[in-house]
Design a protein around this motif. Sequence first.
Motif, PDB file in Angstrom:
ATOM      1  N   ALA A 119      -8.189  -1.459   0.115  1.00 27.27           N
ATOM      2  CA  ALA A 119      -9.475  -0.870  -0.276  1.00 27.27           C
ATOM      3  C   ALA A 119      -9.934   0.152   0.755  1.00 27.27           C
ATOM      4  O   ALA A 119     -10.467   1.214   0.408  1.00 27.27           O
ATOM      5  CB  ALA A 119     -10.516  -1.969  -0.450  1.00 27.27           C
ATOM      6  N   GLY A 120      -9.726  -0.159   2.032  1.00 28.21           N
ATOM      7  CA  GLY A 120     -10.075   0.794   3.077  1.00 28.21           C
ATOM      8  C   GLY A 120      -9.243   2.058   3.008  1.00 28.21           C
ATOM      9  O   GLY A 120      -9.742   3.162   3.262  1.00 28.21           O
ATOM     10  N   LEU A 121      -7.968   1.916   2.648  1.00 29.81           N
ATOM     11  CA  LEU A 121      -7.098   3.087   2.521  1.00 29.81           C
ATOM     12  C   LEU A 121      -7.524   3.968   1.352  1.00 29.81           C
ATOM     13  O   LEU A 121      -7.466   5.208   1.438  1.00 29.81           O
ATOM     14  CB  LEU A 121      -5.652   2.632   2.337  1.00 29.81           C
ATOM     15  N   LEU A 122      -7.952   3.361   0.255  1.00 31.57           N
ATOM     16  CA  LEU A 122      -8.451   4.150  -0.870  1.00 31.57           C
ATOM     17  C   LEU A 122      -9.680   4.959  -0.458  1.00 31.57           C
ATOM     18  O   LEU A 122      -9.828   6.127  -0.851  1.00 31.57           O
ATOM     19  CB  LEU A 122      -8.794   3.236  -2.052  1.00 31.57           C
ATOM     20  N   ALA A 123     -10.557   4.349   0.327  1.00 28.36           N
ATOM     21  CA  ALA A 123     -11.734   5.073   0.804  1.00 28.36           C
ATOM     22  C   ALA A 123     -11.329   6.247   1.686  1.00 28.36           C
ATOM     23  O   ALA A 123     -11.914   7.336   1.605  1.00 28.36           O
ATOM     24  CB  ALA A 123     -12.667   4.122   1.557  1.00 28.36           C
ATOM     25  N   ILE A 124     -10.327   6.046   2.530  1.00 27.75           N
ATOM     26  CA  ILE A 124      -9.835   7.140   3.372  1.00 27.75           C
ATOM     27  C   ILE A 124      -9.274   8.263   2.505  1.00 27.75           C
ATOM     28  O   ILE A 124      -9.544   9.443   2.732  1.00 27.75           O
ATOM     29  CB  ILE A 124      -8.755   6.613   4.338  1.00 27.75           C
ATOM     30  N   ALA A 125      -8.499   7.900   1.494  1.00 25.88           N
ATOM     31  CA  ALA A 125      -7.867   8.905   0.627  1.00 25.88           C
ATOM     32  C   ALA A 125      -8.891   9.685  -0.174  1.00 25.88           C
ATOM     33  O   ALA A 125      -8.841  10.928  -0.240  1.00 25.88           O
ATOM     34  CB  ALA A 125      -6.866   8.229  -0.301  1.00 25.88           C
ATOM     35  N   PHE A 126      -9.828   8.990  -0.801  1.00 32.56           N
ATOM     36  CA  PHE A 126     -10.763   9.658  -1.704  1.00 32.56           C
ATOM     37  C   PHE A 126     -11.974  10.262  -0.980  1.00 32.56           C
ATOM     38  O   PHE A 126     -12.335  11.409  -1.220  1.00 32.56           O
ATOM     39  CB  PHE A 126     -11.231   8.682  -2.782  1.00 32.56           C
ATOM     40  N   ASP A 127     -12.599   9.495  -0.103  1.00 35.93           N
ATOM     41  CA  ASP A 127     -13.785  10.004   0.595  1.00 35.93           C
ATOM     42  C   ASP A 127     -13.424  10.891   1.777  1.00 35.93           C
ATOM     43  O   ASP A 127     -14.151  11.836   2.089  1.00 35.93           O
ATOM     44  CB  ASP A 127     -14.644   8.838   1.100  1.00 35.93           C
ATOM     45  N   GLY A 128     -12.313  10.560   2.454  1.00 32.02           N
ATOM     46  CA  GLY A 128     -11.934  11.316   3.638  1.00 32.02           C
ATOM     47  C   GLY A 128     -11.047  12.505   3.339  1.00 32.02           C
ATOM     48  O   GLY A 128     -11.393  13.648   3.645  1.00 32.02           O
ATOM     49  N   LEU A 129      -9.915  12.244   2.705  1.00 33.93           N
ATOM     50  CA  LEU A 129      -8.936  13.308   2.451  1.00 33.93           C
ATOM     51  C   LEU A 129      -9.224  14.093   1.184  1.00 33.93           C
ATOM     52  O   LEU A 129      -8.618  15.137   0.941  1.00 33.93           O
ATOM     53  CB  LEU A 129      -7.532  12.695   2.376  1.00 33.93           C
ATOM     54  N   ARG A 130     -10.113  13.589   0.344  1.00 36.67           N
ATOM     55  CA  ARG A 130     -10.572  14.289  -0.865  1.00 36.67           C
ATOM     56  C   ARG A 130      -9.448  14.564  -1.855  1.00 36.67           C
ATOM     57  O   ARG A 130      -9.418  15.614  -2.498  1.00 36.67           O
ATOM     58  CB  ARG A 130     -11.268  15.599  -0.495  1.00 36.67           C
ATOM     59  N   VAL A 131      -8.524  13.628  -1.973  1.00 40.73           N
ATOM     60  CA  VAL A 131      -7.492  13.774  -2.992  1.00 40.73           C
ATOM     61  C   VAL A 131      -8.075  13.364  -4.344  1.00 40.73           C
ATOM     62  O   VAL A 131      -9.145  12.758  -4.418  1.00 40.73           O
ATOM     63  CB  VAL A 131      -6.244  12.922  -2.666  1.00 40.73           C
ATOM     64  N   ARG A 132      -7.371  13.688  -5.406  1.00 39.77           N
ATOM     65  CA  ARG A 132      -7.849  13.354  -6.747  1.00 39.77           C
ATOM     66  C   ARG A 132      -7.107  12.171  -7.358  1.00 39.77           C
ATOM     67  O   ARG A 132      -7.563  11.589  -8.343  1.00 39.77           O
ATOM     68  CB  ARG A 132      -7.722  14.556  -7.694  1.00 39.77           C
ATOM     69  N   ARG A 133      -5.958  11.808  -6.755  1.00 41.42           N
ATOM     70  CA  ARG A 133      -5.147  10.734  -7.321  1.00 41.42           C
ATOM     71  C   ARG A 133      -4.399  10.025  -6.195  1.00 41.42           C
ATOM     72  O   ARG A 133      -3.888  10.678  -5.281  1.00 41.42           O
ATOM     73  CB  ARG A 133      -4.152  11.301  -8.335  1.00 41.42           C
TER      74      ARG A 133
END
Length: 204
Positions: A119-133
């Motif tokens: 769950a923390g990694l998803l937050a990094i990906a979406f909120d931090g790195l701003r990826v779409r998928r």
Amino acid sequence: MTTLADLDWPRRTERLELRPARAEDAVEVWRWHRLPVVTEWLPRLSTDQAAFTAHFDSRLDETVLALLGGRIVGSAKVHVEDGWAQAEIAEQARGRQCELGWVLDPAVQRQGLGTELAAGLLAIAFDGLRVRRVVAYCFADNTASWKVMEKVGMRREGRYRAESLHRSGRWVDGLAYAILTDEWRAGRRQAGAVREGPTEGIGP
């Protein structure tokens, strides 16, 4: 394109501290990463500490570590990649997807920490790195891994029959999971509403 180095660290979940890996972390990670129960499902088998350290060093820019009480208990891959696109608009897909993977110290498994880390990694990906998928893959026999993917809201997109050669010599099924940013945000809003909403059916 935003990278892990551009983000503010450390990032925290309920129990874990997440931060980028450093070269000197290899020794501590090796202690549990080399165990057979861990390497059973990993794509690479490092036969000695030197080989492991060399590979670890080559992936520092996409490795995030999870610490519990100051001890490294998890290692994760956060690999930003291009989404597929037709040639004339390929630039618009650059850096828009992220592949995640994670490994947990067996000493702390079965405590919900794998789900917390994912769950923390998803937050990094979406909120931090701003990826779409975000995507993640595993052997179908690695039940613990795909159950974590489902717990954090990822969707099973494919089961591929006998497409992965395990080092045991068996051809085994592989699984692919994914989640889009709008799905992830909707799940977070729903979870927040459940936590913050009124409690029904419970008297004083």
